[in-house]
Design an enzyme around this catalytic site. Structure first.
Site, PDB file in Angstrom:
ATOM      1  N   HIS A 143      -0.731  10.684  -2.847  1.00 31.00           N
ATOM      2  CA  HIS A 143      -2.043  10.402  -2.271  1.00 31.00           C
ATOM      3  C   HIS A 143      -2.903  11.633  -2.041  1.00 31.00           C
ATOM      4  O   HIS A 143      -4.081  11.664  -2.399  1.00 31.00           O
ATOM      5  CB  HIS A 143      -1.882   9.644  -0.954  1.00 31.00           C
ATOM      6  CG  HIS A 143      -3.180   9.335  -0.279  1.00 31.00           C
ATOM      7  ND1 HIS A 143      -3.784  10.197   0.613  1.00 31.00           N
ATOM      8  CD2 HIS A 143      -4.009   8.273  -0.383  1.00 31.00           C
ATOM      9  CE1 HIS A 143      -4.929   9.675   1.030  1.00 31.00           C
ATOM     10  NE2 HIS A 143      -5.092   8.507   0.445  1.00 31.00           N
ATOM     11  N   HIS A 159       0.823  -1.204   0.000  1.00 35.41           N
ATOM     12  CA  HIS A 159       0.000   0.000   0.000  1.00 35.41           C
ATOM     13  C   HIS A 159       0.861   1.260   0.000  1.00 35.41           C
ATOM     14  O   HIS A 159       1.747   1.410   0.845  1.00 35.41           O
ATOM     15  CB  HIS A 159      -0.900  -0.020   1.230  1.00 35.41           C
ATOM     16  CG  HIS A 159      -1.861   1.111   1.323  1.00 35.41           C
ATOM     17  ND1 HIS A 159      -1.886   1.972   2.378  1.00 35.41           N
ATOM     18  CD2 HIS A 159      -2.840   1.521   0.470  1.00 35.41           C
ATOM     19  CE1 HIS A 159      -2.830   2.863   2.206  1.00 35.41           C
ATOM     20  NE2 HIS A 159      -3.428   2.620   1.053  1.00 35.41           N
TER      21      HIS A 159
END
Length: 218
Positions: free
Chosen positions: A60, A18
């Site tokens: 992100h 991740h």
């Protein structure tokens, strides 16, 4: 169970790193991705944003402020400004194009965080000949529909929120038609309600839909 998508062609449960393995190195940076690859990961996950001049980043947040020494919204800044920001004060923000080129054998799960990132994402995947080794997931059914429209049936996408709810309904016997994606990428639960149970997984598999669950830390 076969899907027809190279991205999903894996003989066992898939472990995803991740944000490149954010607990081991600054998130969504080349050292994080490199570390995951050294550990043996063949699947990594990242997010993408487009700068004001259309450069696509593996990053992100909407803004630079949380994880870099820079400030401001990415979509309001040109690449010439964003490239000066350093994650954790030391690592540059990578371009998605560079990530795909550096690791040509790695499969990448990509979350386009805003609508305006979608055309840039489609262009980069075409340029890098990488459509077959990515899966696009998003918290927006509209965004996923746009990805499929731009890249056609060869692109692997996960189900969006509405279609996940529809699949959950099917698990309780509600009549449901064909769903548009070969995989469901879902949390274990949402708002205190368990989502992933035997009923959900069995229903997904009966429809040829693979299930990827986040976040599994143990």
């Amino acid at each position: 169970m076969t899907s027809g998508f190279p991205f999903l062609d894996w003989p066992a449960p898939i472990p995803f790193a991740h944000r490149g393995g954010a607990s081991e190195a600054p998130e969504n940076t080349m050292p994080a991705f490199e570390h995951a690859v050294r550990l043996g990961y063949r699947y990594i996950e990242t997010d993408v944003h487009a700068t004001s001049d259309g450069v696509l980043l593996a990053f992100h947040d909407d803004v630079l402020d949380r994880v870099t020494d820079g400030r401001g919204r990415i979509d309001g800044l040109p690449w010439s400004a964003v490239q000066r920001a350093k994650v954790n004060g030391r690592e540059p923000i990578p371009l998605l194009e560079d990530l795909l080129g550096t690791f040509p054998d790695i499969r990448v799960n990509i979350d386009p965080k805003h609508d305006r990132a979608v055309p840039a994402l489609a262009a980069v995947l075409r340029k890098c000949d990488a459509v077959g080794r990515v899966c696009i997931g998003a918290f927006s059914d509209r965004r996923l529909s746009r990805v499929r429209a731009l890249l056609g049936p060869e692109v692997c996408t996960s189900l969006g929120p509405l279609n996940i709810a529809t699949l959950r309904g099917a698990s309780y016997g509600l009549p449901v038609g064909r769903l548009p994606s070969p995989c469901a990428q879902v949390p274990t639960g949402t708002r205190g309600v368990r989502l992933v149970d035997r009923r959900f997984v069995t229903t997904a598999h009966a429809r040829g839909i693979k299930v990827h669950v986040w976040t599994i830390d143990d």
